[in-house]
Write a protein that holds these residues in place. Structure first.
Motif, PDB file in Angstrom:
ATOM      1  N   LYS A   9       0.831  -1.201   0.000  1.00  0.00           N
ATOM      2  CA  LYS A   9       0.000   0.000   0.000  1.00  0.00           C
ATOM      3  C   LYS A   9       0.864   1.249   0.000  1.00  0.00           C
ATOM      4  CE  LYS A   9      -3.627   0.554   2.439  1.00  0.00           C
ATOM      5  NZ  LYS A   9      -4.504   0.894   1.280  1.00  0.00           N
ATOM      6  N   GLY A  10       0.335   2.299  -0.628  1.00  0.00           N
ATOM      7  CA  GLY A  10       1.014   3.583  -0.584  1.00  0.00           C
ATOM      8  C   GLY A  10       0.633   4.361   0.667  1.00  0.00           C
ATOM      9  N   GLY A  11       1.397   5.386   0.972  1.00  0.00           N
ATOM     10  CA  GLY A  11       1.074   6.264   2.090  1.00  0.00           C
ATOM     11  C   GLY A  11       1.304   5.682   3.463  1.00  0.00           C
ATOM     12  N   VAL A  12       2.206   4.703   3.570  1.00  0.00           N
ATOM     13  CA  VAL A  12       2.450   4.070   4.872  1.00  0.00           C
ATOM     14  C   VAL A  12       3.805   4.468   5.470  1.00  0.00           C
ATOM     15  CG1 VAL A  12       0.991   2.105   4.299  1.00  0.00           C
ATOM     16  CG2 VAL A  12       3.460   1.958   3.884  1.00  0.00           C
ATOM     17  N   GLY A  13       4.545   5.331   4.776  1.00  0.00           N
ATOM     18  CA  GLY A  13       5.846   5.751   5.286  1.00  0.00           C
ATOM     19  C   GLY A  13       7.006   4.948   4.729  1.00  0.00           C
ATOM     20  N   LYS A  14       6.782   4.252   3.608  1.00  0.00           N
ATOM     21  CA  LYS A  14       7.829   3.419   3.013  1.00  0.00           C
ATOM     22  C   LYS A  14       9.014   4.264   2.537  1.00  0.00           C
ATOM     23  CE  LYS A  14       6.962   2.235  -1.103  1.00  0.00           C
ATOM     24  NZ  LYS A  14       7.932   3.196  -1.745  1.00  0.00           N
ATOM     25  N   THR A  15       8.716   5.292   1.754  1.00  0.00           N
ATOM     26  CA  THR A  15       9.794   6.123   1.220  1.00  0.00           C
ATOM     27  C   THR A  15      10.477   6.914   2.322  1.00  0.00           C
ATOM     28  OG1 THR A  15       8.849   6.277  -0.997  1.00  0.00           O
ATOM     29  CG2 THR A  15      10.287   8.074  -0.305  1.00  0.00           C
ATOM     30  N   ALA A 140      17.927  -8.402  -3.387  1.00  0.00           N
ATOM     31  CA  ALA A 140      18.116  -8.073  -1.970  1.00  0.00           C
ATOM     32  C   ALA A 140      18.574  -9.255  -1.127  1.00  0.00           C
ATOM     33  CB  ALA A 140      16.811  -7.516  -1.401  1.00  0.00           C
ATOM     34  N   ASP A 141      19.191  -8.911   0.002  1.00  0.00           N
ATOM     35  CA  ASP A 141      19.491  -9.898   1.037  1.00  0.00           C
ATOM     36  C   ASP A 141      18.336  -9.989   2.029  1.00  0.00           C
ATOM     37  OD1 ASP A 141      22.212 -10.386   0.112  1.00  0.00           O
ATOM     38  OD2 ASP A 141      22.685  -8.395   0.919  1.00  0.00           O
ATOM     39  N   LYS A 142      17.713  -8.813   2.305  1.00  0.00           N
ATOM     40  CA  LYS A 142      16.641  -8.764   3.294  1.00  0.00           C
ATOM     41  C   LYS A 142      15.551  -7.801   2.835  1.00  0.00           C
ATOM     42  CE  LYS A 142      19.583  -9.838   7.283  1.00  0.00           C
ATOM     43  NZ  LYS A 142      19.962  -9.469   8.670  1.00  0.00           N
ATOM     44  N   VAL A 143      14.356  -7.999   3.397  1.00  0.00           N
ATOM     45  CA  VAL A 143      13.221  -7.125   3.096  1.00  0.00           C
ATOM     46  C   VAL A 143      12.670  -6.557   4.406  1.00  0.00           C
ATOM     47  CG1 VAL A 143      10.913  -6.938   2.090  1.00  0.00           C
ATOM     48  CG2 VAL A 143      12.588  -8.508   1.076  1.00  0.00           C
ATOM     49  N   ILE A 144      12.475  -5.245   4.433  1.00  0.00           N
ATOM     50  CA  ILE A 144      11.732  -4.595   5.517  1.00  0.00           C
ATOM     51  C   ILE A 144      10.338  -4.297   4.970  1.00  0.00           C
ATOM     52  CG2 ILE A 144      11.514  -2.552   6.985  1.00  0.00           C
ATOM     53  CD1 ILE A 144      14.566  -2.263   6.847  1.00  0.00           C
ATOM     54  N   VAL A 145       9.309  -4.823   5.619  1.00  0.00           N
ATOM     55  CA  VAL A 145       7.931  -4.557   5.208  1.00  0.00           C
ATOM     56  C   VAL A 145       7.356  -3.470   6.113  1.00  0.00           C
ATOM     57  CG1 VAL A 145       5.611  -5.502   4.931  1.00  0.00           C
ATOM     58  CG2 VAL A 145       7.606  -6.898   4.328  1.00  0.00           C
ATOM     59  N   VAL A 146       6.945  -2.369   5.516  1.00  0.00           N
ATOM     60  CA  VAL A 146       6.428  -1.222   6.275  1.00  0.00           C
ATOM     61  C   VAL A 146       4.909  -1.340   6.395  1.00  0.00           C
ATOM     62  CG1 VAL A 146       6.300   1.287   6.386  1.00  0.00           C
ATOM     63  CG2 VAL A 146       8.335   0.185   5.424  1.00  0.00           C
ATOM     64  N   VAL A 147       4.418  -1.188   7.625  1.00  0.00           N
ATOM     65  CA  VAL A 147       2.988  -1.327   7.920  1.00  0.00           C
ATOM     66  C   VAL A 147       2.529  -0.136   8.749  1.00  0.00           C
ATOM     67  CG1 VAL A 147       1.202  -2.845   8.821  1.00  0.00           C
ATOM     68  CG2 VAL A 147       3.384  -3.832   8.091  1.00  0.00           C
ATOM     69  N   LEU A 181       7.949  -3.278  10.031  1.00  0.00           N
ATOM     70  CA  LEU A 181       8.165  -1.983  10.670  1.00  0.00           C
ATOM     71  C   LEU A 181       6.844  -1.242  10.785  1.00  0.00           C
ATOM     72  CD1 LEU A 181      10.005   0.295  11.732  1.00  0.00           C
ATOM     73  CD2 LEU A 181      10.297   1.028   9.340  1.00  0.00           C
ATOM     74  N   PHE A 182       6.416  -0.978  12.016  1.00  0.00           N
ATOM     75  CA  PHE A 182       5.161  -0.264  12.263  1.00  0.00           C
ATOM     76  C   PHE A 182       5.434   1.232  12.269  1.00  0.00           C
ATOM     77  CE2 PHE A 182       1.525   1.166  14.923  1.00  0.00           C
ATOM     78  CZ  PHE A 182       0.489   0.566  14.201  1.00  0.00           C
ATOM     79  N   THR A 183       4.756   1.950  11.359  1.00  0.00           N
ATOM     80  CA  THR A 183       4.992   3.379  11.190  1.00  0.00           C
ATOM     81  C   THR A 183       3.711   4.174  11.450  1.00  0.00           C
ATOM     82  OG1 THR A 183       4.457   3.252   8.845  1.00  0.00           O
ATOM     83  CG2 THR A 183       6.773   2.975   9.445  1.00  0.00           C
ATOM     84  N   MET A 184       3.866   5.501  11.472  1.00  0.00           N
ATOM     85  CA  MET A 184       2.734   6.430  11.599  1.00  0.00           C
ATOM     86  C   MET A 184       1.888   6.137  12.844  1.00  0.00           C
ATOM     87  SD  MET A 184       1.744   6.567   7.535  1.00  0.00           S
ATOM     88  CE  MET A 184       0.950   8.164   7.569  1.00  0.00           C
ATOM     89  N   SER A 185       2.562   5.727  13.889  1.00  0.00           N
ATOM     90  CA  SER A 185       1.879   5.411  15.143  1.00  0.00           C
ATOM     91  C   SER A 185       1.473   6.694  15.871  1.00  0.00           C
ATOM     92  CB  SER A 185       2.813   4.580  16.037  1.00  0.00           C
ATOM     93  OG  SER A 185       2.208   4.310  17.277  1.00  0.00           O
ATOM     94  N   ASP A 186       0.279   6.686  16.453  1.00  0.00           N
ATOM     95  CA  ASP A 186      -0.188   7.830  17.243  1.00  0.00           C
ATOM     96  C   ASP A 186      -1.009   7.306  18.427  1.00  0.00           C
ATOM     97  OD1 ASP A 186      -2.754   7.202  16.266  1.00  0.00           O
ATOM     98  OD2 ASP A 186      -2.510   8.552  14.550  1.00  0.00           O
ATOM     99  N   PRO A 187      -1.482   8.173  19.306  1.00  0.00           N
ATOM    100  CA  PRO A 187      -2.161   7.694  20.526  1.00  0.00           C
ATOM    101  C   PRO A 187      -3.593   7.200  20.317  1.00  0.00           C
ATOM    102  CG  PRO A 187      -1.190   9.900  20.832  1.00  0.00           C
ATOM    103  CD  PRO A 187      -1.201   9.623  19.378  1.00  0.00           C
TER     104      PRO A 187
END
Length: 250
Positions: A9-15, A140-147, A181-187
């Motif tokens: 998905k786009g807009g998850v903080g991958k870039t 690649a050697d490894k993959v980071i999946v951004v969620v 990798l969990f991104t865009m976390s808020d309260p």
């Protein structure tokens, strides 16, 4: 080490994550290359002030479509080079679908020729499971999946996990998952619940570091800077510093 940073998905903080990891390691004195194979070219636009003047033959387009060597450009960050993307990469799936060569290895073949010059190589993948993503995973050697938080974001992990499994089975048996990798976390309740479900479902695969939702990232990119140059003490910069230590022990 070659690390693909991916999300369906786009807009998850991958870039943002790709730029921050690459720039953070470069600022620690590591030799880093970022390969932008997302046709939106956001990494390229942030890191190359002269990006509008770059021609398609000077980008990864030439490598993927014309099988040319990777042409690197020095970024505004010391020790960080980039192979920029191009909008016409969005057409590559049609051409690669009918290709008769080892279409999944076009990036790997040229990257293998230069990877010894770098300590780390990051590949900013497109937000789709395409031949470009397969090229990235094969190299690649490894993959980071951004969620990021949300039902559909969590659901997308299933499909990208299947793609990693397929690439491992057909093209790159040594490919590893570096982590989710969990991104865009808020309260909010949504964010807390999403992270809880993620840790319960993929216990050993979820990285300890959580990246907070932080306007400094957006503002940094608007100013054509990485977050460390923009505000090294921001919550996002501190989180990515922690992530770099977790993943690379530096």
């Amino acid at each position: 080490m070659v690390i693909a940073v991916a999300s369906q998905k786009g807009g998850v903080g991958k870039t943002s994550s790709t730029i921050s990891l690459a720039a953070g390691l470069a600022r620690k004195g590591k030799r880093v290359l970022l390969i932008d194979i997302d046709s939106q070219a956001n990494s390229s636009k942030v890191l190359l002030p002269n990006y509008p003047q770059i021609q398609k033959h000077q980008t990864v387009f030439a490598t993927i479509l014309e099988r040319s060597p990777l042409l690197t450009h020095q970024t505004s960050v010391p020790n960080l080079e980039i192979v920029p993307s191009h909008i016409l990469l969005s057409n590559t799936d049609v051409e690669l679908t009918t290709a008769i060569d080892h279409r999944e290895e076009r990036l790997k073949k040229e990257l293998d020729a230069v990877r010894s010059r770098y300590d780390y190589v990051f590949i900013d993948c497109p937000p789709t499971l395409s031949w470009l993503t397969i090229n990235a995973f094969t190299a690649a050697d490894k993959v980071i999946v951004v969620v990021s938080p949300g039902y559909f974001e969590l659901d997308s992990i299933v499909q990208i996990s299947m793609t990693i499994k397929d690439v491992r089975g057909y093209f790159n048996p040594s490919l590893e998952l570096a982590g989710l990798l969990f991104t865009m976390s808020d309260p909010t309740v949504n964010s807390k619940t999403s992270l809880q479900i993620l840790r319960q479902t993929y216990t050993s695969s979820v990285l300890n570091t959580v990246i907070p939702r932080n306007t400094d990232l957006r503002d940094a990119h608007f100013q054509k800077q990485d977050v460390f140059a923009f505000n090294a003490k921001s919550p996002a910069a501190l989180a990515y510093t922690k992530l770099i230590h977790e993943l690379f022990h530096v």
